[in-house]
Scaffold this motif. Sequence first.
Motif, PDB file in Angstrom:
ATOM      1  N   SER A 174      28.172  72.665  39.506  1.00 24.20           N
ATOM      2  CA  SER A 174      26.924  73.409  39.355  1.00 24.20           C
ATOM      3  C   SER A 174      25.803  72.374  39.384  1.00 24.20           C
ATOM      4  N   ILE A 175      25.000  72.401  40.440  1.00 24.29           N
ATOM      5  CA  ILE A 175      23.975  71.377  40.667  1.00 24.29           C
ATOM      6  C   ILE A 175      22.603  72.028  40.562  1.00 24.29           C
ATOM      7  N   ILE A 176      21.801  71.586  39.601  1.00 24.75           N
ATOM      8  CA  ILE A 176      20.446  72.122  39.405  1.00 24.75           C
ATOM      9  C   ILE A 176      19.455  71.151  40.033  1.00 24.75           C
ATOM     10  N   SER A 177      18.739  71.654  41.032  1.00 25.38           N
ATOM     11  CA  SER A 177      17.863  70.760  41.787  1.00 25.38           C
ATOM     12  C   SER A 177      16.715  71.549  42.421  1.00 25.38           C
ATOM     13  N   GLU A 178      15.621  70.850  42.725  1.00 27.21           N
ATOM     14  CA  GLU A 178      14.510  71.439  43.470  1.00 27.21           C
ATOM     15  C   GLU A 178      14.764  71.381  44.976  1.00 27.21           C
ATOM     16  N   HIS A 179      15.871  70.747  45.361  1.00 29.43           N
ATOM     17  CA  HIS A 179      16.206  70.593  46.787  1.00 29.43           C
ATOM     18  C   HIS A 179      17.561  71.258  47.076  1.00 29.43           C
ATOM     19  N   LEU A 192      30.918  64.399  47.273  1.00 24.09           N
ATOM     20  CA  LEU A 192      29.921  65.389  46.877  1.00 24.09           C
ATOM     21  C   LEU A 192      28.853  64.769  45.974  1.00 24.09           C
ATOM     22  N   LYS A 193      29.266  63.929  45.043  1.00 28.16           N
ATOM     23  CA  LYS A 193      28.305  63.245  44.179  1.00 28.16           C
ATOM     24  C   LYS A 193      27.342  62.387  45.002  1.00 28.16           C
ATOM     25  N   THR A 194      27.880  61.702  45.997  1.00 25.01           N
ATOM     26  CA  THR A 194      27.051  60.845  46.844  1.00 25.01           C
ATOM     27  C   THR A 194      26.028  61.663  47.616  1.00 25.01           C
ATOM     28  N   ILE A 195      26.463  62.825  48.145  1.00 23.87           N
ATOM     29  CA  ILE A 195      25.547  63.699  48.880  1.00 23.87           C
ATOM     30  C   ILE A 195      24.384  64.127  47.989  1.00 23.87           C
ATOM     31  N   VAL A 196      24.704  64.560  46.770  1.00 29.30           N
ATOM     32  CA  VAL A 196      23.664  65.040  45.856  1.00 29.30           C
ATOM     33  C   VAL A 196      22.704  63.920  45.487  1.00 29.30           C
ATOM     34  N   ARG A 197      23.234  62.746  45.123  1.00 25.12           N
ATOM     35  CA  ARG A 197      22.390  61.636  44.694  1.00 25.12           C
ATOM     36  C   ARG A 197      21.494  61.122  45.825  1.00 25.12           C
ATOM     37  N   ILE A 238      20.162  62.929  48.181  1.00 28.59           N
ATOM     38  CA  ILE A 238      19.087  63.894  48.419  1.00 28.59           C
ATOM     39  C   ILE A 238      18.165  64.022  47.199  1.00 28.59           C
ATOM     40  N   ASP A 239      18.764  64.115  45.998  1.00 29.69           N
ATOM     41  CA  ASP A 239      17.964  64.290  44.782  1.00 29.69           C
ATOM     42  C   ASP A 239      18.572  63.480  43.640  1.00 29.69           C
ATOM     43  N   PRO A 240      18.097  62.247  43.423  1.00 25.40           N
ATOM     44  CA  PRO A 240      18.643  61.408  42.350  1.00 25.40           C
ATOM     45  C   PRO A 240      18.445  62.010  40.952  1.00 25.40           C
ATOM     46  N   LYS A 241      17.487  62.940  40.823  1.00 23.01           N
ATOM     47  CA  LYS A 241      17.205  63.547  39.521  1.00 23.01           C
ATOM     48  C   LYS A 241      17.973  64.855  39.301  1.00 23.01           C
ATOM     49  N   ALA A 242      18.821  65.217  40.227  1.00 27.03           N
ATOM     50  CA  ALA A 242      19.574  66.472  40.100  1.00 27.03           C
ATOM     51  C   ALA A 242      20.471  66.440  38.862  1.00 27.03           C
ATOM     52  N   PHE A 243      20.582  67.616  38.226  1.00 21.74           N
ATOM     53  CA  PHE A 243      21.442  67.763  37.036  1.00 21.74           C
ATOM     54  C   PHE A 243      22.766  68.373  37.490  1.00 21.74           C
ATOM     55  N   ILE A 244      23.859  67.663  37.236  1.00 21.04           N
ATOM     56  CA  ILE A 244      25.165  68.079  37.755  1.00 21.04           C
ATOM     57  C   ILE A 244      26.103  68.407  36.607  1.00 21.04           C
ATOM     58  N   VAL A 245      26.724  69.580  36.658  1.00 18.68           N
ATOM     59  CA  VAL A 245      27.758  69.982  35.693  1.00 18.68           C
ATOM     60  C   VAL A 245      29.061  70.167  36.472  1.00 18.68           C
TER      61      VAL A 245
END
Length: 284
Positions: free
Chosen positions: A205-210, A255-260, A262-269
């Motif tokens: 579950s990734i919370i992000s503005e992107h 998947l972690k690499t993809i998220v980071r 694009i959005d290093p500030k994304a909150f990941i659960v």
Amino acid sequence: MLQQLRLIIPIMIGTAIYAFGLHYFVIPNQLMEGGVTGIAVLLNYAAGLPLSISTLVLNIPLFFLGWKALGRGQMLYTLIGVISLSCFLALMEQLIDREWVIPFHGTNDYMLVALYAGVSLGTGLGIVFRFGGTTGGVDIIARIVSRSKGMSMGQIILSFDAVIIGISLFYITIEKVLYTLVTVFIASKLIDFIQDGAYAAKAFSIISEHGEAISDQISLELERGVTLIPAKGAFSGQQKEVVYCVVQRQEIRRLKTIVRNIDPKAFIVINEVHDVLGEGFKEE
């Protein structure tokens, strides 16, 4: 008919493994088992009654009680489990009597016996439960009491097993009871493992503005389905998106690499997923 056979055959295989564990590890080493099967084991120790007969006789009144209280649908595969268990127990008794199968007798180290007993019993019951069957006994009582009294099935089964294992102190040593607890623990873990699925995945579950950019990249690189859920930050009031995706274990780092990226500030659960049905995983 074919669909029923896909359920019945695994139930029979599970009861065969369970019967093997009882006669190969439990009985020759005077360990115990819970439930109605535990009562049958006690009768074997106290009066020499064969497990195949006592298990079937003890389950007959419980089966009719369950048939009336739970209905035909739930009891059909229980009937198959009870009958096949009794048949495989009888087969094991014949094989042992003719010395075609020599039971495993522990000498000084009963921990090995307890471990393998737990593995065989847990594997057998896990397969039976996973395909909708039971071996009767306390499972029927637990379902009836759970419906009428609101207690959990786990609490009822645990209470019943505790009483049976407590009574066994009159027939076996406390040392064997302690080894039995090891067997029960191993068996319960294997039952859960087999029921939840040997395959395990991770849910992100990734919370992000992107969110859209992240989901597009996941679809492109991992070819996984992604769900976007609109969200709003309670403190900041900013509109965000929750990106929900399930991936295999080996895809977690990608998947972690993809998220980071694009959005290093994304909150990941990240949550453990024990069983996944659907495209890209498995179908039933």
